[in-house]
Design a protein around this motif. Sequence first.
Motif, mmCIF file in Angstrom:
data_model
loop_
_atom_site.group_PDB
_atom_site.id
_atom_site.type_symbol
_atom_site.label_atom_id
_atom_site.label_comp_id
_atom_site.label_asym_id
_atom_site.label_seq_id
_atom_site.Cartn_x
_atom_site.Cartn_y
_atom_site.Cartn_z
ATOM 1 N N PHE A 163 0.842 -1.206 0.000
ATOM 2 C CA PHE A 163 0.000 0.000 0.000
ATOM 3 C C PHE A 163 0.876 1.255 0.000
ATOM 4 O O PHE A 163 1.757 1.416 0.842
ATOM 5 C CB PHE A 163 -0.929 0.014 1.222
ATOM 6 C CG PHE A 163 -1.849 -1.176 1.290
ATOM 7 C CD1 PHE A 163 -2.285 -1.821 0.135
ATOM 8 C CD2 PHE A 163 -2.289 -1.671 2.514
ATOM 9 C CE1 PHE A 163 -3.144 -2.929 0.196
ATOM 10 C CE2 PHE A 163 -3.136 -2.775 2.580
ATOM 11 C CZ PHE A 163 -3.563 -3.400 1.433
ATOM 12 N N PRO B 161 3.153 3.729 -8.144
ATOM 13 C CA PRO B 161 3.523 2.409 -8.662
ATOM 14 C C PRO B 161 4.300 2.466 -9.990
ATOM 15 O O PRO B 161 3.922 3.211 -10.895
ATOM 16 C CB PRO B 161 2.174 1.708 -8.869
ATOM 17 C CG PRO B 161 1.129 2.764 -8.863
ATOM 18 C CD PRO B 161 1.704 3.948 -8.179
ATOM 19 N N PHE C 9 2.401 -0.749 -13.398
ATOM 20 C CA PHE C 9 0.957 -0.529 -13.250
ATOM 21 C C PHE C 9 0.159 -1.544 -14.061
ATOM 22 O O PHE C 9 -0.597 -1.184 -14.967
ATOM 23 C CB PHE C 9 0.625 0.900 -13.676
ATOM 24 C CG PHE C 9 -0.685 1.400 -13.143
ATOM 25 C CD1 PHE C 9 -0.865 1.605 -11.791
ATOM 26 C CD2 PHE C 9 -1.750 1.653 -13.992
ATOM 27 C CE1 PHE C 9 -2.080 2.065 -11.283
ATOM 28 C CE2 PHE C 9 -2.971 2.112 -13.510
ATOM 29 C CZ PHE C 9 -3.128 2.310 -12.154
ATOM 30 N N PRO D 182 -5.174 -2.043 -11.257
ATOM 31 C CA PRO D 182 -5.477 -0.876 -10.420
ATOM 32 C C PRO D 182 -4.990 -1.038 -8.976
ATOM 33 O O PRO D 182 -4.886 -0.051 -8.253
ATOM 34 C CB PRO D 182 -7.008 -0.782 -10.482
ATOM 35 C CG PRO D 182 -7.483 -2.049 -11.094
ATOM 36 C CD PRO D 182 -6.367 -2.622 -11.879
ATOM 37 N N THR D 183 -4.683 -2.258 -8.552
ATOM 38 C CA THR D 183 -4.206 -2.507 -7.192
ATOM 39 C C THR D 183 -2.694 -2.350 -7.061
ATOM 40 O O THR D 183 -2.144 -2.565 -5.980
ATOM 41 C CB THR D 183 -4.581 -3.942 -6.766
ATOM 42 O OG1 THR D 183 -4.195 -4.840 -7.818
ATOM 43 C CG2 THR D 183 -6.062 -4.070 -6.525
ATOM 44 N N PRO E 66 -3.406 -7.711 4.266
ATOM 45 C CA PRO E 66 -4.478 -8.539 4.846
ATOM 46 C C PRO E 66 -4.921 -9.707 3.948
ATOM 47 O O PRO E 66 -5.481 -10.679 4.437
ATOM 48 C CB PRO E 66 -5.631 -7.534 5.021
ATOM 49 C CG PRO E 66 -4.963 -6.206 5.154
ATOM 50 C CD PRO E 66 -3.726 -6.271 4.328
ATOM 51 N N ASP E 67 -4.632 -9.644 2.644
ATOM 52 C CA ASP E 67 -5.064 -10.731 1.754
ATOM 53 C C ASP E 67 -4.179 -11.981 1.877
ATOM 54 O O ASP E 67 -4.506 -13.031 1.323
ATOM 55 C CB ASP E 67 -5.117 -10.261 0.287
ATOM 56 C CG ASP E 67 -3.750 -9.807 -0.251
ATOM 57 O OD1 ASP E 67 -2.723 -9.998 0.448
ATOM 58 O OD2 ASP E 67 -3.711 -9.283 -1.373
#
Lengths: 281, 281
Positions: free
Chosen positions: B18, B44, B47, B50-51, B204-205
């Motif tokens: 993040f 980023p 790319f 989008p994450t 968290p994933d």
Amino acid sequence: MTHSFLMIGQSNMAGRGFLKDVPPILDEKIKMLRNGRWQMMAEPINFDRPTSGISLAATFASSWRLFHNQEDDIGLIPCADGGTSLDDWSVEGALFQNAIFQAKAAQKISTLSGILWHQGESDSNGQKHRLYIQKLNHIIQTLRQELNTPDIPLIIGGLGSFLQDGIYGQYFNEHKEVDTALQEFAKDNEHCFFVSTEGLTANPDNIHFDAVSQRKFGIRYFRAFEQKTDILGALADEDHIVEIINNRPLTKNEKNEMLQYQLAMGIITTEEFQTQLAIIH
Amino acid sequence: MTHSFLMIGQSNMAGRGFLKDVPPILDEKIKMLRNGRWQMMAEPINFDRPTSGISLAATFASSWRLFHNQEDDIGLIPCADGGTSLDDWSVEGALFQNAIFQAKAAQKISTLSGILWHQGESDSNGQKHRLYIQKLNHIIQTLRQELNTPDIPLIIGGLGSFLQDGIYGQYFNEHKEVDTALQEFAKDNEHCFFVSTEGLTANPDNIHFDAVSQRKFGIRYFRAFEQKTDILGALADEDHIVEIINNRPLTKNEKNEMLQYQLAMGIITTEEFQTQLAIIH
């Protein structure tokens, strides 16, 4: 089947509208090319700079879906690059060669159906407009030749009327001459159509179309493509079409994609993700 | 002169840390390839989705600048793509062909000096690990051949120990076997070095390295490159090096770039921009 469109030019084709200013557009039948493969579109589509944001391509694609073809997919090929002049786009240069490679990669998995061009700010001083038509002609002819698409429609947009109002206004003192050159180019070239920027507004930098304007601009680009005609002013129904696009209900796949995104970004917990995934319909 | 590094593999090479979790890295001598040309690095870098977020490439490059070469530029070539298996990277496929094109474009304007690989999560089930070494071998051999760089260093990282802990853990039940394959591959191949993920943690994933871990991982990748050796655990000084990187004072150009970004994004007004521009030193 996928119908693809090449995005080339400079920053206003790449898109610099602020993401926060408009609702996101999510449509599982609109794709963008990433590393030679189609991914579901998410903005920014053309990530040439960290400032990249909303471009005209999303509503171009949404309009294509609404009014032109509901069956097939549409694919966007992002190759625009901020701050670039026509000389930067010379056919021996890196930008042009990259666009050819990306478009050919897309041709393996789709039918290349149009070229979206927006450029000219970087040619708006020092009398560069005098050679604009000649240079653009060579670029477009070579592009059509190398992609083996002699009759492919080319949509070109005008320049923003605001360009001289900002702190960098001195660099754009011939933007009206470039705008005229773009119109003449469209007049003199078959399968090429011009799109007006009437009423479109800018970010605080007075260089880049804002997000709301890019949404409208994309609809005008589509109308030019669909009707094979120049669009010489604002469209009476463009706000209404933006509204239709924004109000389109999401499909199950799109809701799923949104949840996956929120999980991956840490916006929702795995528990929230699982709860919401279970009730998607 | 610019020394360039090819980034290939799947999401953890592209980077999903993040952005909000770590200070940004700004360095005018670190570039990234965009449309065939170098631009100042901004994350980023890769790319693909989008994450996309923080990857290991930024601190790899910063360490290279700190410990290896202060004179020249370093260029990053982002070609990693999320969720991709070794079969997706087959040498006839779009991902490989794109990586070749991008690396060759970089070779025209730099010396290709290394390959950074991170991949394996998508081969962590269904006994795919049994063919991992054989398939990777073919990919790397072909890559070195096509780029005409037979001895180019290849740095490959291990997989996260957390992969089975998340809601998608079932898809990664053979991640240890893939990790072993990666280590063996490095052992059996000249100019190839393995990097441990000891102590690195996840978003968290439980799939993607978090931003803090990516910062450390990049330093380990650099150490493997610099010392031409496997890095089999955490480095005693990696936190310290992250600190040095974060505390590096910005140059005038970098401050200018930051202001331009803030203006373009509407974070500061044109008045604030002009005031701050005047006092940059």
